[in-house]
Write a protein that holds these residues in place. Sequence first.
Motif, PDB file in Angstrom:
ATOM      1  N   GLY A  67      14.181  -2.827   4.845  1.00 41.55           N
ATOM      2  CA  GLY A  67      13.083  -2.575   5.753  1.00 41.55           C
ATOM      3  C   GLY A  67      13.572  -2.317   7.159  1.00 41.55           C
ATOM      4  N   SER A  68      12.733  -1.710   7.966  1.00 41.54           N
ATOM      5  CA  SER A  68      13.003  -1.452   9.396  1.00 41.54           C
ATOM      6  C   SER A  68      14.177  -0.503   9.621  1.00 41.54           C
ATOM      7  CB  SER A  68      13.244  -2.762  10.155  1.00 41.54           C
ATOM      8  OG  SER A  68      12.119  -3.615  10.063  1.00 41.54           O
ATOM      9  N   VAL A  69      14.496   0.320   8.625  1.00 44.77           N
ATOM     10  CA  VAL A  69      15.500   1.369   8.816  1.00 44.77           C
ATOM     11  C   VAL A  69      14.844   2.510   9.590  1.00 44.77           C
ATOM     12  CG1 VAL A  69      16.940   3.097   7.657  1.00 44.77           C
ATOM     13  CG2 VAL A  69      16.781   0.769   6.741  1.00 44.77           C
ATOM     14  N   GLU A  70      15.500   2.995  10.630  1.00 46.92           N
ATOM     15  CA  GLU A  70      14.952   4.096  11.419  1.00 46.92           C
ATOM     16  C   GLU A  70      15.188   5.414  10.691  1.00 46.92           C
ATOM     17  OE1 GLU A  70      16.280   4.148  15.424  1.00 46.92           O
ATOM     18  OE2 GLU A  70      15.668   2.068  15.838  1.00 46.92           O
ATOM     19  N   MET A  72       0.825  -1.193   0.000  1.00 50.80           N
ATOM     20  CA  MET A  72       0.000   0.000   0.000  1.00 50.80           C
ATOM     21  C   MET A  72       0.863   1.248   0.000  1.00 50.80           C
ATOM     22  SD  MET A  72      -3.013   1.219  -0.062  1.00 50.80           S
ATOM     23  CE  MET A  72      -3.965   2.662   0.371  1.00 50.80           C
ATOM     24  N   VAL A  73       1.832   1.325   0.945  1.00 50.85           N
ATOM     25  CA  VAL A  73       2.716   2.484   1.022  1.00 50.85           C
ATOM     26  C   VAL A  73       3.531   2.614  -0.251  1.00 50.85           C
ATOM     27  CG1 VAL A  73       4.641   3.515   2.261  1.00 50.85           C
ATOM     28  CG2 VAL A  73       2.808   2.399   3.520  1.00 50.85           C
ATOM     29  N   LEU A  74       4.011   1.474  -0.775  1.00 53.35           N
ATOM     30  CA  LEU A  74       4.792   1.498  -2.006  1.00 53.35           C
ATOM     31  C   LEU A  74       3.981   2.108  -3.142  1.00 53.35           C
ATOM     32  CD1 LEU A  74       7.224   0.727  -3.708  1.00 53.35           C
ATOM     33  CD2 LEU A  74       6.250  -1.562  -3.956  1.00 53.35           C
ATOM     34  N   GLY A  75       2.718   1.719  -3.280  1.00 47.92           N
ATOM     35  CA  GLY A  75       1.888   2.248  -4.337  1.00 47.92           C
ATOM     36  C   GLY A  75       1.650   3.736  -4.181  1.00 47.92           C
ATOM     37  N   LEU A  76       1.438   4.184  -2.951  1.00 51.26           N
ATOM     38  CA  LEU A  76       1.209   5.602  -2.711  1.00 51.26           C
ATOM     39  C   LEU A  76       2.423   6.429  -3.063  1.00 51.26           C
ATOM     40  CD1 LEU A  76      -0.702   5.482   0.698  1.00 51.26           C
ATOM     41  CD2 LEU A  76      -1.652   6.114  -1.518  1.00 51.26           C
ATOM     42  N   LEU A  77       3.594   5.946  -2.671  1.00 56.93           N
ATOM     43  CA  LEU A  77       4.798   6.718  -2.916  1.00 56.93           C
ATOM     44  C   LEU A  77       5.101   6.826  -4.402  1.00 56.93           C
ATOM     45  CD1 LEU A  77       6.985   5.406   0.005  1.00 56.93           C
ATOM     46  CD2 LEU A  77       6.295   7.770  -0.361  1.00 56.93           C
ATOM     47  N   ARG A  78       4.812   5.790  -5.150  1.00 57.81           N
ATOM     48  CA  ARG A  78       5.086   5.840  -6.581  1.00 57.81           C
ATOM     49  C   ARG A  78       4.106   6.752  -7.318  1.00 57.81           C
ATOM     50  NH1 ARG A  78       6.693  -0.469  -7.915  1.00 57.81           N
ATOM     51  NH2 ARG A  78       8.882  -0.273  -7.318  1.00 57.81           N
ATOM     52  N   ARG A  79       3.009   7.134  -6.632  1.00 58.16           N
ATOM     53  CA  ARG A  79       1.996   7.947  -7.292  1.00 58.16           C
ATOM     54  C   ARG A  79       1.867   9.327  -6.660  1.00 58.16           C
ATOM     55  NH1 ARG A  79       0.620   2.650  -7.354  1.00 58.16           N
ATOM     56  NH2 ARG A  79      -0.178   1.787  -9.288  1.00 58.16           N
ATOM     57  N   LEU A  80       2.869   9.731  -5.877  1.00 58.56           N
ATOM     58  CA  LEU A  80       2.805  11.050  -5.254  1.00 58.56           C
ATOM     59  C   LEU A  80       2.768  12.133  -6.320  1.00 58.56           C
ATOM     60  CD1 LEU A  80       5.330  10.705  -2.301  1.00 58.56           C
ATOM     61  CD2 LEU A  80       2.879  11.073  -2.129  1.00 58.56           C
ATOM     62  N   ALA A 100       9.366  14.308  12.603  1.00 58.35           N
ATOM     63  CA  ALA A 100       8.765  13.010  12.276  1.00 58.35           C
ATOM     64  C   ALA A 100       9.781  11.919  12.547  1.00 58.35           C
ATOM     65  CB  ALA A 100       8.319  12.968  10.809  1.00 58.35           C
ATOM     66  N   ARG A 101       9.274  10.754  12.896  1.00 55.21           N
ATOM     67  CA  ARG A 101      10.152   9.613  13.168  1.00 55.21           C
ATOM     68  C   ARG A 101       9.395   8.336  12.847  1.00 55.21           C
ATOM     69  NH1 ARG A 101      11.567  10.442  18.349  1.00 55.21           N
ATOM     70  NH2 ARG A 101      13.686  11.187  17.981  1.00 55.21           N
ATOM     71  N   GLY A 102      10.090   7.366  12.258  1.00 58.64           N
ATOM     72  CA  GLY A 102       9.451   6.097  11.942  1.00 58.64           C
ATOM     73  C   GLY A 102      10.448   5.137  11.327  1.00 58.64           C
ATOM     74  N   THR A 103       9.947   4.053  10.726  1.00 60.82           N
ATOM     75  CA  THR A 103      10.811   3.061  10.093  1.00 60.82           C
ATOM     76  C   THR A 103      10.312   2.780   8.680  1.00 60.82           C
ATOM     77  OG1 THR A 103       9.498   1.242  11.013  1.00 60.82           O
ATOM     78  CG2 THR A 103      11.426   1.964  12.270  1.00 60.82           C
ATOM     79  N   THR A 104      11.238   2.351   7.832  1.00 59.00           N
ATOM     80  CA  THR A 104      10.850   2.002   6.473  1.00 59.00           C
ATOM     81  C   THR A 104      10.021   0.724   6.469  1.00 59.00           C
ATOM     82  OG1 THR A 104      12.917   0.790   6.145  1.00 59.00           O
ATOM     83  CG2 THR A 104      12.888   3.105   5.471  1.00 59.00           C
ATOM     84  N   ASP A 105       9.162   0.600   5.454  1.00 61.16           N
ATOM     85  CA  ASP A 105       8.340  -0.602   5.328  1.00 61.16           C
ATOM     86  C   ASP A 105       9.181  -1.735   4.719  1.00 61.16           C
ATOM     87  OD1 ASP A 105       8.480  -0.287   2.558  1.00 61.16           O
ATOM     88  OD2 ASP A 105       6.508   0.628   2.383  1.00 61.16           O
ATOM     89  N   PRO A 106       8.623  -2.935   4.538  1.00 52.28           N
ATOM     90  CA  PRO A 106       9.431  -4.049   3.999  1.00 52.28           C
ATOM     91  C   PRO A 106      10.028  -3.778   2.623  1.00 52.28           C
ATOM     92  CG  PRO A 106       7.416  -4.893   5.001  1.00 52.28           C
ATOM     93  CD  PRO A 106       7.282  -3.401   4.972  1.00 52.28           C
ATOM     94  N   TYR A 107       9.511  -2.792   1.922  1.00 46.35           N
ATOM     95  CA  TYR A 107      10.042  -2.451   0.599  1.00 46.35           C
ATOM     96  C   TYR A 107      11.043  -1.296   0.658  1.00 46.35           C
ATOM     97  CZ  TYR A 107       6.114  -5.354  -0.709  1.00 46.35           C
ATOM     98  OH  TYR A 107       5.229  -6.403  -0.817  1.00 46.35           O
TER      99      TYR A 107
END
Length: 304
Positions: free
Chosen positions: A45-48, A1-9, A61-68
Amino acid sequence: MVLGLLRRLRPYGASDAAPGLSVPLPPGAGAFGCEAVDLLGQPLGSVEVTVTALDSHRVAARGTTDPYGYYMAVLPPGRYSVMLTADGLAPARETVEIAAGVAPAPARVTLEPGRRLELPPAGTWVFDPPHTAIRFIAKHVGMAHVHGRFTRFDGGIRVAEDMSDSQVSVRIDASSITTGNQTRDNHLRSADFLDVENYPYIDFTSTRFAYHGGSKWTVHGTLTMHGTSRSVGLDTEYLGTVNGGYEQELRCAALARTELHREDFTLNWRSMLARGIAVVGPTVQLALDVQAMYRTHDTPTPPH
């Protein structure tokens, strides 16, 4: 889902954005996206990811990368520092400019292997108790965290020519547990918990060292406590070597962490609760801050 959103920003309100695929931005906001990859271009994935505003130096903002390997944040306009970190990899920093109503394509960020410190010379290394600490943190049942430590222990490391073949052993005097509360410490030493009269020692003996890049290792081994042995892994960061001390001994240092579950070692915390003894919860975070001294050029197994 996140991958699709980012490619269509697309910039907010762009006429070529397909319905349902654009990312609506709050009025006056912009977006930032990144893709974390390794040297081979494989996703991480899981990069901070930490995004800090350069004007206020506050974390925005703070978070981690998704599996992609993707991460996205919606931010107010301005200049930001973006830091990406992961175990065994060198941190990567980017500076980005966020504009209102703009959501650019994600920036690809390559994380390289972390700098590997020179490993200690092969031989026997003995723990230096005044400069070594074995601590634990456990949640007090229904209350705050309990911080404690063991004050009496010994151990050593046999560093092999191939570091993965090295061995470490630690013996802890179970009765030396202290949390700063005598009543609680007596309960911890009793048959309800450690039962130090019947099980005076807590022992750890390694089985293998697994390298994870940079200065990160996992030391796998067997922990014996309360008469029960379990396999555990110590997440370890090697801190390097230095000449120091009264005799200018060669020393090495490391930090190690693991999580223990009391029920794995047949420690009956439910029995204590039933009797109204609220000592600590079922999960314990164990931390070792180790400094060891180089003693010989041979490689015998460290004594218990």
